[in-house]
Design a protein around this motif. Structure first.
Motif, PDB file in Angstrom:
ATOM      1  N   CYS A  91       0.874  -1.178   0.000  1.00 16.29           N
ATOM      2  CA  CYS A  91       0.000   0.000   0.000  1.00 16.29           C
ATOM      3  C   CYS A  91       0.911   1.229   0.000  1.00 16.29           C
ATOM      4  O   CYS A  91       1.825   1.320   0.825  1.00 16.29           O
ATOM      5  CB  CYS A  91      -0.887  -0.024   1.252  1.00 16.29           C
ATOM      6  N   SER A  92       0.669   2.160  -0.910  1.00 19.97           N
ATOM      7  CA  SER A  92       1.551   3.327  -1.010  1.00 19.97           C
ATOM      8  C   SER A  92       1.463   4.197   0.236  1.00 19.97           C
ATOM      9  O   SER A  92       2.440   4.834   0.632  1.00 19.97           O
ATOM     10  CB  SER A  92       1.228   4.146  -2.260  1.00 19.97           C
ATOM     11  N   ASN A 121      -3.960   2.173   7.555  1.00 19.95           N
ATOM     12  CA  ASN A 121      -3.096   1.881   6.392  1.00 19.95           C
ATOM     13  C   ASN A 121      -1.638   2.179   6.747  1.00 19.95           C
ATOM     14  O   ASN A 121      -1.028   3.132   6.266  1.00 19.95           O
ATOM     15  CB  ASN A 121      -3.498   2.753   5.191  1.00 19.95           C
ATOM     16  N   CYS A 179      -2.245   8.308  -0.754  1.00 20.07           N
ATOM     17  CA  CYS A 179      -2.530   7.120  -1.563  1.00 20.07           C
ATOM     18  C   CYS A 179      -2.286   7.497  -3.021  1.00 20.07           C
ATOM     19  O   CYS A 179      -2.930   8.415  -3.531  1.00 20.07           O
ATOM     20  CB  CYS A 179      -3.978   6.684  -1.356  1.00 20.07           C
ATOM     21  N   GLU A 207      -9.493   9.799   1.059  1.00 22.30           N
ATOM     22  CA  GLU A 207      -8.087   9.819   0.632  1.00 22.30           C
ATOM     23  C   GLU A 207      -7.895  10.698  -0.611  1.00 22.30           C
ATOM     24  O   GLU A 207      -6.760  10.952  -1.018  1.00 22.30           O
ATOM     25  CB  GLU A 207      -7.588   8.403   0.334  1.00 22.30           C
ATOM     26  N   CYS A 271      -6.402  -0.274  -7.923  1.00 23.28           N
ATOM     27  CA  CYS A 271      -5.228  -0.150  -7.054  1.00 23.28           C
ATOM     28  C   CYS A 271      -4.302  -1.304  -7.432  1.00 23.28           C
ATOM     29  O   CYS A 271      -4.695  -2.473  -7.352  1.00 23.28           O
ATOM     30  CB  CYS A 271      -5.624  -0.249  -5.579  1.00 23.28           C
TER      31      CYS A 271
HETATM   32 FE1  SF4 Z   1      -3.305   1.703  -0.251  1.00 20.69          FE
HETATM   33 FE2  SF4 Z   1      -4.405   3.441  -1.928  1.00 20.69          FE
HETATM   34 FE3  SF4 Z   1      -4.408   0.867  -2.541  1.00 20.69          FE
HETATM   35 FE4  SF4 Z   1      -5.983   1.797  -0.555  1.00 20.69          FE
HETATM   36  S1  SF4 Z   1      -6.148   2.257  -2.730  1.00 20.69           S
HETATM   37  S2  SF4 Z   1      -4.686  -0.031  -0.502  1.00 20.69           S
HETATM   38  S3  SF4 Z   1      -4.658   3.405   0.288  1.00 20.69           S
HETATM   39  S4  SF4 Z   1      -2.586   2.194  -2.321  1.00 20.69           S
END
Ligand code: SF4
Ligand code: 13P
Length: 315
Positions: A91-92, A121, A179, A207, A271
């Motif tokens: 996850c960024s 997160n 994100c 986000e 994502c």
């Molecule tokens: Fe992470 Fe963004 Fe993916 Fe949610 S959508 S898991 S915050 S990278």
């Protein structure tokens, strides 16, 4: 050809068989593919999934989501086997706050005596440095419970943090993370979609940047999006978040049209971390009970304190 190409039986049926054999529960986030959502026992947002993980009596948890979500399940279930279809489903946002950087920041700002609120997160190591965890579903509620005399540091999402400040009026210092997917939506792209569907309300995830949030009729967690779309009288709704959300909405709110927009100007996108999980990898995880989430026990115990606090505070 994939490593699973020789498997001829129905993987989804076999996942159900393995699930019973292993006494496993399958938890899936709203951003997973439709197939993974449909084979899961529970589909939801980070908050709902945390409660389900804390309550389950299964021996094995197959977590179809990203790494921090499976890690959260392990934090509250040290004795259970927690497996994730793809260990590289990161996850960024979580990456934008390394635990060492947070520890250094807290050391150099020790005069502030921060109360650290960590958006879920983030890694277990960041949770272990925090005072309470929150999700997009309860962030306002959690922040409002913090004694007014305390300085708050909110990590790692600056956009969610900014939205909570706006909603609660509570000052917080914000970590500089975001994100990668939600900040790609722009005011121009969403306004363009709105111009094509002027009567359609916009629901966006917190986000997103402020410029996008300002266009939205509702800003909320993925779970609350389902209720918003169900209860709103409009028959067409623009949804600004990850594309897996559309499967859940189309299934649970039939008869309404959900606009994701064309890919060059979209309101929903994949994502890349969430979409690393596939049915094949989920089957493989249940079959081999790998890859497993492993946590150092002292770290797990420290991370459990703020997580349990969140579960208590948002009941
Ligand atoms: Fe992470 Fe963004 Fe993916 Fe949610 S959508 S898991 S915050 S990278
Ligand atoms: P929710 O908790 O609202 O489902 O959000 C999780 C997430 O990763 C959003 O990008």
């Amino acid at each position: 050809m994939t490593a699973f190409a020789t498997i001829t039986f129905d993987l989804l049926d076999d996942i159900k068989r393995l699930k019973h054999e292993r006494n496993a529960v399958i938890l899936a986030h709203n951003y997973q593919t439709g197939e993974l959502q449909d084979v899961a026992d529970f589909v939801g947002d980070s908050l709902g999934l945390s409660y389900r993980a804390a309550e389950t009596d299964a021996d094995v948890i197959l977590f179809c989501g990203v790494h921090f979500m499976a890690e959260t399940a392990k934090i509250v279930n040290p004795g259970k086997t927690v497996i994730l279809p793809d260990l590289d489903a990161g996850c960024s946002l979580s990456e934008s706050c390394p635990a060492e950087d947070l520890a250094n920041y807290l050391n150099t700002h020790s005069d502030k005596n921060y109360f650290v609120v960590a958006y879920i997160n983030c890694s277990a190591a960041v949770k272990a440095l925090s005072d309470v965890i929150c999700t997009s579903g309860n962030a306002q509620e959690i922040v409002q419970k913090i004694p007014p005399e305390r300085n708050i540091l909110f990590v790692p999402d600056e956009n969610l943090g900014e939205w909570v400040i706006q909603k609660t009026g509570r000052h917080m210092d914000l970590w500089n993370g975001n994100c990668y997917l939600h900040v790609e939506f722009t005011r121009e792209s969403i306004s363009g979609i709105k111009a094509e569907h002027p009567g359609a309300p916009i629901v966006a995830h917190p986000e997103c940047t402020k410029a996008v949030r300002l266009l939205a009729d509702e800003v909320c967690s993925t779970e609350k999006m389902v209720a918003f779309c169900r209860n709103h009288p409009a028959d067409t709704i623009i949804v600004v978040t990850e594309s897996g959300m559309l499967h859940r909405l189309r299934k649970e709110v039939p008869g309404k049209k959900f606009i994701a927009g064309p890919t060059d100007r979209c309101a929903c996108a994949d994502c890349r971390f969430m979409k690393r999980n596939t049915v094949e990898k989920a089957w493989n995880a249940l079959n081999t009970l790998e890859p497993q989430i492993q946590l150092d026990e002292p770290l797990r115990q420290r991370a459990e304190i703020p997580l349990r606090r969140m579960l208590e505070w948002s009941r």
